[in-house]
Design an enzyme around this catalytic site. Structure first.
Site, PDB file in Angstrom:
ATOM      1  N   GLU A 141       4.420 -10.248   3.116  1.00 31.25           N
ATOM      2  CA  GLU A 141       4.227  -9.463   2.024  1.00 31.25           C
ATOM      3  C   GLU A 141       4.441  -8.060   2.460  1.00 31.25           C
ATOM      4  O   GLU A 141       4.049  -7.631   3.531  1.00 31.25           O
ATOM      5  CB  GLU A 141       2.597  -9.371   1.331  1.00 31.25           C
ATOM      6  N   HIS A 156       2.447   1.453   2.335  1.00 32.28           N
ATOM      7  CA  HIS A 156       1.573   1.334   1.099  1.00 32.28           C
ATOM      8  C   HIS A 156       1.029   2.164   0.544  1.00 32.28           C
ATOM      9  O   HIS A 156       0.807   2.279  -0.770  1.00 32.28           O
ATOM     10  CB  HIS A 156       0.405   0.511   2.132  1.00 32.28           C
ATOM     11  N   ASP A 187      -3.831 -11.016   7.109  1.00 33.18           N
ATOM     12  CA  ASP A 187      -3.195  -9.992   8.105  1.00 33.18           C
ATOM     13  C   ASP A 187      -2.890 -10.782   9.305  1.00 33.18           C
ATOM     14  O   ASP A 187      -2.306 -10.190  10.054  1.00 33.18           O
ATOM     15  CB  ASP A 187      -4.349  -9.036   8.393  1.00 33.18           C
ATOM     16  N   GLU A 206       6.047  -6.054  -2.989  1.00 33.00           N
ATOM     17  CA  GLU A 206       4.932  -5.648  -3.878  1.00 33.00           C
ATOM     18  C   GLU A 206       5.449  -4.324  -4.250  1.00 33.00           C
ATOM     19  O   GLU A 206       5.491  -3.310  -3.634  1.00 33.00           O
ATOM     20  CB  GLU A 206       3.666  -5.409  -3.126  1.00 33.00           C
ATOM     21  N   HIS A 240       0.530 -10.346   5.376  1.00 30.18           N
ATOM     22  CA  HIS A 240       0.317  -9.106   4.753  1.00 30.18           C
ATOM     23  C   HIS A 240       0.528  -7.926   5.348  1.00 30.18           C
ATOM     24  O   HIS A 240       0.164  -7.474   6.411  1.00 30.18           O
ATOM     25  CB  HIS A 240      -1.364  -9.108   4.439  1.00 30.18           C
ATOM     26  N   ARG A 241       1.500  -7.064   4.757  1.00 29.98           N
ATOM     27  CA  ARG A 241       2.017  -6.019   5.179  1.00 29.98           C
ATOM     28  C   ARG A 241       2.638  -6.453   6.812  1.00 29.98           C
ATOM     29  O   ARG A 241       2.848  -5.581   7.723  1.00 29.98           O
ATOM     30  CB  ARG A 241       1.100  -4.724   5.423  1.00 29.98           C
ATOM     31  N   LYS A 285       4.937  -0.930  -5.491  1.00 29.85           N
ATOM     32  CA  LYS A 285       3.791   0.119  -5.720  1.00 29.85           C
ATOM     33  C   LYS A 285       4.203   1.071  -6.699  1.00 29.85           C
ATOM     34  O   LYS A 285       5.336   1.543  -6.970  1.00 29.85           O
ATOM     35  CB  LYS A 285       3.406   0.887  -4.512  1.00 29.85           C
TER      36      LYS A 285
HETATM   37  O1  G3P Z   1      -0.295  -8.652  -2.242  1.00 28.91           O
HETATM   38  C1  G3P Z   1      -1.599  -8.491  -2.227  1.00 28.91           C
HETATM   39  C2  G3P Z   1      -2.049  -7.087  -1.474  1.00 28.91           C
HETATM   40  O2  G3P Z   1      -1.194  -6.680  -0.795  1.00 28.91           O
HETATM   41  C3  G3P Z   1      -2.496  -6.393  -2.606  1.00 28.91           C
HETATM   42  O3  G3P Z   1      -3.260  -5.247  -2.089  1.00 28.91           O
HETATM   43  O4  G3P Z   1      -3.430  -2.759  -1.506  1.00 28.91           O
HETATM   44  O5  G3P Z   1      -2.893  -4.433   0.120  1.00 28.91           O
HETATM   45  O6  G3P Z   1      -1.065  -3.797  -1.582  1.00 28.91           O
HETATM   46  P1  G3P Z   1      -2.714  -3.937  -1.266  1.00 28.91           P
HETATM   47 MG    MG Z   2       0.365  -5.150  -0.777  1.00 30.78          MG
END
Ligand code: G3P
Ligand code: MG
Length: 248
Positions: A44, A59, A241, A119, A17-18, A121
């Site tokens: 991600e 983000h 994470d 993702e 994640h990120r 945004k």
């Molecule tokens: O992809 C899941 C997650 O990244 C969504 O929430 O706010 O961390 O981008 P956020």
């Molecule tokens: Mg995200």
């Protein structure tokens, strides 16, 4: 206790994640390297447009939280964003990390052997959905042959527009808790995947999605124990994470 004897995700269904954002500053090349070093195959990452129309990997809609600078993305050019330090806030060891463009990131992923869940945004400063999705299309077109791309978004319109350009890419609708009519909403996008908050998972919903051939991944889970009962019910993957926790 080890987790290896317990139900868990397939190795290629662990998304960092990120990047590995528990280990290195989120959405930086260091975080993507850390993900690869942890054995993840997927990261991600979040993308948004700079004031001059370049996709950057970040983000928030401002640089305040994750860099040495201040200001909204809608007021900063890609060059201004790229000049900021995006590592020292996390740990002085990462001083000198930058907020990368999506194009730079796609090139780095090829070198690292990683695939990406991009993702999209939707921020207030974005003027045109058409501009946004065409920018994504242009940048991901430069991926290496080994790099797979999937698209996710909380914005169904972004998924719809992206699907029209790239009908063969996996599309994931992002929800915290899916709405009651999730199946209808998904069919209208169209997307074959749900990414939902792990605390909203239920066995009943996973049985229903499995029947319909819909994939479900859970975000953002940093405790493998929380997901144990869901793998056999059909959970496809996890967005975490710390990919090490799910890959050891
Ligand atoms: O992809 C899941 C997650 O990244 C969504 O929430 O706010 O961390 O981008 P956020
Ligand atoms: Mg995200």
């Amino acid at each position: 206790m080890t987790f290896s004897s317990l139900p868990g995700p397939a190795a290629h269904e662990v998304q960092a994640h990120r990047g590995a954002s528990a280990i290195a500053p989120e959405n930086t090349l260091a975080a993507f390297r850390a993900a690869a070093e942890a054995g993840a195959k997927w990261v991600e990452l979040d993308v948004a447009l700079s004031a001059d129309g370049t996709l950057v990997v970040i983000h928030d809609d401002s640089v305040d939280r994750t860099s040495s600078g201040t200001g909204s993305l809608g007021e900063l050019t890609a060059a201004q964003i790229g000049a900021l330090d995006a590592g020292a806030w996390f740990d002085p060891r990462f001083a000198g990390e930058r907020i990368p463009t999506l194009a730079e990131t796609i090139a780095a992923l090829g070198e690292l052997g990683l695939s990406a869940n991009v993702e999209i945004k939707q921020h207030k400063h974005h003027k045109s959905l058409d501009q946004l999705v065409h920018a994504v299309q242009t940048d991901i077109a430069k991926r290496s042959a080994q790099t797979e791309i999937m698209i996710s978004s909380f914005d169904p319109e972004a998924l719809n527009a992206m699907h029209a350009l790239e009908p063969n890419l996996e599309m994931a609708m992002l929800w915290g808790r899916p709405p009651e009519d999730w199946a209808d909403q998904l069919a209208a996008i169209p997307a074959g995947t749900i990414h939902m908050h792990f605390k909203a998972l239920s066995i009943g919903m996973l049985e229903e999605t499995a029947k319909r051939g819909i994939k479900v991944r859970a975000w953002t889970c940093n405790d493998p124990v929380q997901l144990i009962s869901f793998w056999e019910a059909g959970l496809t993957g996890v967005i975490t994470d710390n990919p090490k926790l799910f890959l050891e």
